[in-house]
Write a protein that holds these residues in place. Structure first.
Motif, PDB file in Angstrom:
ATOM      1  N   LEU A 138       0.851  -1.090  -0.048  1.00 28.83           N
ATOM      2  CA  LEU A 138       0.125  -0.184   0.056  1.00 28.83           C
ATOM      3  C   LEU A 138       0.847   1.344  -0.048  1.00 28.83           C
ATOM      4  O   LEU A 138       0.305   2.235  -0.199  1.00 28.83           O
ATOM      5  N   ALA A 165       1.009   8.141  -4.068  1.00 27.63           N
ATOM      6  CA  ALA A 165       0.180   8.778  -5.298  1.00 27.63           C
ATOM      7  C   ALA A 165      -1.047   9.272  -4.855  1.00 27.63           C
ATOM      8  O   ALA A 165      -1.341  10.598  -5.412  1.00 27.63           O
ATOM      9  N   MET A 166      -1.801   8.922  -4.034  1.00 30.60           N
ATOM     10  CA  MET A 166      -2.887   9.772  -3.342  1.00 30.60           C
ATOM     11  C   MET A 166      -2.372  11.082  -2.834  1.00 30.60           C
ATOM     12  O   MET A 166      -3.115  12.134  -2.931  1.00 30.60           O
ATOM     13  N   LEU A 167      -1.351  11.054  -1.924  1.00 33.46           N
ATOM     14  CA  LEU A 167      -0.990  12.432  -1.543  1.00 33.46           C
ATOM     15  C   LEU A 167      -0.543  13.418  -2.470  1.00 33.46           C
ATOM     16  O   LEU A 167      -0.992  14.634  -2.606  1.00 33.46           O
ATOM     17  N   LEU A 200       0.711   3.331  -3.381  1.00 37.96           N
ATOM     18  CA  LEU A 200      -0.735   3.802  -3.459  1.00 37.96           C
ATOM     19  C   LEU A 200      -0.849   5.039  -2.399  1.00 37.96           C
ATOM     20  O   LEU A 200      -1.439   5.995  -3.068  1.00 37.96           O
ATOM     21  N   ARG A 201      -0.322   5.212  -1.251  1.00 43.94           N
ATOM     22  CA  ARG A 201      -0.411   6.278  -0.656  1.00 43.94           C
ATOM     23  C   ARG A 201       0.452   7.480  -1.005  1.00 43.94           C
ATOM     24  O   ARG A 201      -0.151   8.662  -0.976  1.00 43.94           O
ATOM     25  N   LEU A 246      -1.729  13.480  -5.727  1.00 43.01           N
ATOM     26  CA  LEU A 246      -3.136  13.782  -6.320  1.00 43.01           C
ATOM     27  C   LEU A 246      -3.613  14.848  -5.477  1.00 43.01           C
ATOM     28  O   LEU A 246      -4.495  15.960  -5.919  1.00 43.01           O
ATOM     29  N   LEU A 247      -3.840  14.763  -4.246  1.00 45.87           N
ATOM     30  CA  LEU A 247      -4.576  15.721  -3.241  1.00 45.87           C
ATOM     31  C   LEU A 247      -3.905  17.129  -3.250  1.00 45.87           C
ATOM     32  O   LEU A 247      -4.506  17.996  -3.330  1.00 45.87           O
ATOM     33  N   SER A 248      -2.412  16.957  -3.438  1.00 43.97           N
ATOM     34  CA  SER A 248      -1.777  18.365  -3.179  1.00 43.97           C
ATOM     35  C   SER A 248      -1.959  18.962  -4.745  1.00 43.97           C
ATOM     36  O   SER A 248      -2.054  20.323  -4.808  1.00 43.97           O
TER      37      SER A 248
END
Length: 420
Positions: free
Chosen positions: A12, A18-20, A15-16, A22-24
């Motif tokens: 994981l 990549a999510m951070l 994946l974490r 995208l959020l930034s």
């Protein structure tokens, strides 16, 4: 072998990340000025933080003035160096219309324009007085040098030499000056005459004084002649004696000053008085010679204790008090040896009888068995007398006082009062 949970966490991690990322990116895109909500939002869509934009949106650049670039350019210009103030040009027509004139080189004199006298400073005034020779202070020259000289004296020096000179009053005429000198001479003559009279009076008083006789062993054996008594002079009487006589006057005591009594070093009264009566019309018969202090105490005792007690028991006041002795140059109890009695200094009085205004005579000697009122009177006045005297003796004290009351103001260091 690793547990399955640890392998899942490892998988994981990418994946974490990549999510951070995208959020930034989304947050950065939302913070730009170009992002704006749409003008129309479906009524079924619920938007909590975005408000609809009205039609005809105002351009943000309209809030700034049109000449903002030019004003900013002016502010960016460097400051100019300070220079002399430049007078604004005024046309001749405007100058004539406003009444303006040229400023003189020395400035404008407002006092002259207002019609006032010019103000003279202190330094200028002193300089003018020195120049005219009318200075009120001495003027010296050569200050700071070895030779200091007086240039001019005050103008009032000659006037101040005259004691009667007053600059605030008009000068006196020759007749007035002569009258003033005559008045001063007469006053000086009267003053000299008064001083001569005082010196003569003092010399006369000094000549009337007598020398003291030498001390002897037995004062009773001192001869009566020559008598060392002399009149009491009011101007040499101590303040305590004067105050005591004022007290006697307030108490209504009848007395008179007599000559000084001196019968040796242990007998005498410096300022004796002769007691003849008390307040309320009470006679003292025969009269006795005492000092002022014991007389005042005796007068208070009669007024505050004896008279009220007699009125309470006999309904009558006191008419006569019969003393048995006052001043007497003798030893205590009239013995040949022993200390001197208080009578030798006029500091004691002996009382033998009281006579009431009703005519009844009360003898101090021990009354009869049925004389109840007389016993009560004598007991009351004898007990109350301790408030005024330091020694009280009477019948029953000793054989020497069986027929009289003895009152004195003997001073004791312990302040002990002997009331027997």
């Amino acid at each position: 072998m690793q547990p399955p949970a640890a392998g899942a966490r490892r998988a994981l991690r990418p994946l974490r990340a990549a999510m951070l990322l995208l959020l930034s990116t989304a947050l950065v895109a939302c913070s730009t000025d170009d992002l704006a909500p749409s003008a129309r939002i479906d009524t079924q869509t619920r938007v909590g933080a975005v408000r609809p934009v009205l039609e005809g949106r105002v351009d943000e650049t309209r809030a700034y003035p049109a000449d903002a670039p030019a004003r900013q350019a002016a502010l960016d210009q460097p400051l100019l160096e300070p220079s002399e103030p430049q007078a604004m040009p005024v046309s001749e027509t405007a100058r004539a219309a406003s009444g303006m004139t040229e400023v003189p080189p020395g400035g404008v004199d407002m006092d002259q324009m207002l019609g006032l006298s010019p103000v003279v400073g202190l330094a200028q005034e002193q300089s003018q007085e020195i120049a005219e020779g009318s200075a009120t202070q001495p003027v010296v020259g050569g200050i700071g040098e070895e030779d200091v000289t007086l240039l001019s004296a005050p103008a009032t020096a000659a006037a101040s030499a005259n004691p009667g000179y007053d600059p605030d009053l008009p000068p006196l005429t020759p007749e007035q000056i002569a009258a003033e000198e005559a008045r001063k001479a007469a006053l000086a003559g009267r003053q000299q005459t008064r001083e001569a009279e005082i010196r003569a009076l003092r010399a006369k008083q000094a000549a009337e004084q007598f020398a003291m006789l030498p001390r002897v062993e037995n004062p009773i054996e001192v001869p009566d002649e020559p008598n060392m008594s002399r009149p009491v002079l009011p101007d040499v009487m101590p303040a305590s004696e004067v105050a005591c006589r004022r007290q006697l006057t307030k108490l209504g005591v009848k007395f008179r000053d007599v000559a000084r009594i001196s019968n040796g070093p242990s007998c005498g009264i410096d300022y004796p008085i002769e007691l003849t009566g008390l307040s309320g019309g009470i006679d003292v018969k025969p009269s006795v010679k005492l000092n002022c202090q014991v007389t005042a105490a005796f007068a208070q005792w009669v007024k505050n204790e004896l008279v009220p007690s007699a009125r309470y028991r006999y309904f009558s006041g006191v008419s006569v008090i019969k003393p048995l002795g006052g001043y007497s140059c003798r030893r205590m109890n009239s013995r040949s040896r022993g200390p001197m009695s208080e009578h030798a200094r006029g500091n004691a009085i002996d009382v033998g009888k009281f006579v009431l205004k009703s005519g009844k005579e009360i003898d101090v000697r021990k009354p009869g068995f049925f004389a109840f009122r007389e016993k009560g009177l004598l007991k009351a006045v004898r007990e109350d007398s301790c408030k005024y005297f330091s020694t009280v003796l009477g019948p029953g004290s000793d054989p020497f006082h069986k027929d009289h009351f003895h009152f004195d103001l003997r001073s004791r260091n312990s302040r002990y009062k002997h009331c027997d």
